[in-house]
Scaffold this motif. Structure first.
Motif, PDB file in Angstrom:
ATOM      1  N   LEU A  54       0.747  -1.083   0.021  1.00 44.28           N
ATOM      2  CA  LEU A  54       0.057  -0.004  -0.021  1.00 44.28           C
ATOM      3  C   LEU A  54       0.782   1.075   0.136  1.00 44.28           C
ATOM      4  O   LEU A  54       0.551   2.271  -0.808  1.00 44.28           O
ATOM      5  N   GLY A  55       1.978   0.969   0.620  1.00 47.43           N
ATOM      6  CA  GLY A  55       2.880   2.387   0.816  1.00 47.43           C
ATOM      7  C   GLY A  55       3.567   2.602  -0.513  1.00 47.43           C
ATOM      8  O   GLY A  55       3.495   3.888  -0.951  1.00 47.43           O
ATOM      9  N   VAL A  56       3.867   1.698  -1.362  1.00 50.05           N
ATOM     10  CA  VAL A  56       4.606   2.003  -2.607  1.00 50.05           C
ATOM     11  C   VAL A  56       3.539   2.327  -3.545  1.00 50.05           C
ATOM     12  O   VAL A  56       3.729   3.228  -4.195  1.00 50.05           O
ATOM     13  N   GLY A  57       2.511   1.607  -3.524  1.00 52.54           N
ATOM     14  CA  GLY A  57       1.216   2.209  -4.351  1.00 52.54           C
ATOM     15  C   GLY A  57       0.967   3.560  -4.055  1.00 52.54           C
ATOM     16  O   GLY A  57       0.635   4.097  -5.151  1.00 52.54           O
ATOM     17  N   TYR A  58       0.884   3.956  -2.988  1.00 51.41           N
ATOM     18  CA  TYR A  58       0.334   5.199  -2.804  1.00 51.41           C
ATOM     19  C   TYR A  58       1.362   6.183  -2.918  1.00 51.41           C
ATOM     20  O   TYR A  58       0.812   7.316  -3.635  1.00 51.41           O
ATOM     21  N   TRP A  59       2.503   5.947  -2.922  1.00 51.13           N
ATOM     22  CA  TRP A  59       3.453   6.814  -3.475  1.00 51.13           C
ATOM     23  C   TRP A  59       3.621   6.862  -4.847  1.00 51.13           C
ATOM     24  O   TRP A  59       3.574   8.195  -5.223  1.00 51.13           O
ATOM     25  N   LEU A  60       3.409   5.938  -5.459  1.00 49.87           N
ATOM     26  CA  LEU A  60       3.542   5.820  -6.890  1.00 49.87           C
ATOM     27  C   LEU A  60       2.282   6.757  -7.544  1.00 49.87           C
ATOM     28  O   LEU A  60       2.579   7.413  -8.693  1.00 49.87           O
TER      29      LEU A  60
END
Length: 215
Positions: A54-60
């Motif tokens: 979720l963190g990586v997806g949110y940042w992207l």
């Protein structure tokens, strides 16, 4: 920029909103990744990877949204464009812009971002750009592009006027020749009669005819 360029149009500047707007999303994404990894380390589970994903997806997602939120200055116009899945675009032609100004807060001066206002001749009045990266550069680029655009307009108008004057002169010459046509025909007929009577030799007739037709 997703907005198509016009014929002869070229991009002079592309700028985005300030990178500082990415700091909160980055910290949140980092926190999700760190917490998720701690959970995986202490309690091995597939669900522990949910936080990092979720963190990586949110940042992207936030970075991609930031990347398409931009302002573009060309030699014809200023384009305000945004939207990742959707598309928003607003154009301000250079010849319609009356004034460009910018202001910065203390933090804006420290991190080089600010507010840019463009006043146009349109009914909408002023267009505001907030949180712009390098606001002074944007303002200076627009001002310089306006000066170049005016010079291009003047040069184009001068060329059109010169072409119109040349066409008018050609038309006047053609009209004058057309008006002289009956007189030339009459003179040619007289020269031919003199030649037939023997008053003019073949060579004299040809020289007189050439002078008359090249007049």
């Amino acid at each position: 920029m997703r907005t198509p360029l016009q014929k002869g149009e070229k991009i002079l500047l592309v700028t985005y909103s300030s990178w500082t707007s990415l700091v909160p999303p980055f910290l949140l994404a980092l926190a999700l990744v760190v917490v998720g990894l701690i959970i995986v380390w202490r309690v091995p589970s597939v669900w522990g990877w949910l936080g990092p994903v979720l963190g990586v997806g949110y940042w992207l997602l936030r970075y991609s949204t930031w990347k398409v939120n931009l302002w573009v200055v060309t030699n014809f116009r200023v384009v305000d464009e945004a939207g990742l899945l959707t598309h928003y675009a607003k154009e301000s032609p250079l010849d319609k812009i009356n004034n460009v100004s910018y202001d910065q807060t203390v933090l804006g001066r420290l991190f080089n971002y600010g507010h840019v206002e463009i006043q146009t001749a349109a009914e909408a009045g002023a267009t505001d750009y907030y949180n712009v990266n390098h606001p002074k550069k944007l303002k200076d680029t627009i001002t310089a592009a306006q000066a170049e655009y005016k010079n291009w307009q003047f040069g184009n108008q001068a060329q059109q006027m010169a072409a119109a004057m040349d066409a008018r002169q050609v038309g006047q010459v053609a009209a004058a020749k057309a008006a002289d046509a009956p007189a030339i025909a009459q003179e040619l007929e007289r020269l031919f009669e003199l030649k037939m009577k023997g008053a003019l030799s073949e060579d004299e007739y040809n020289r007189a005819k050439a002078r008359l037709l090249n007049h």
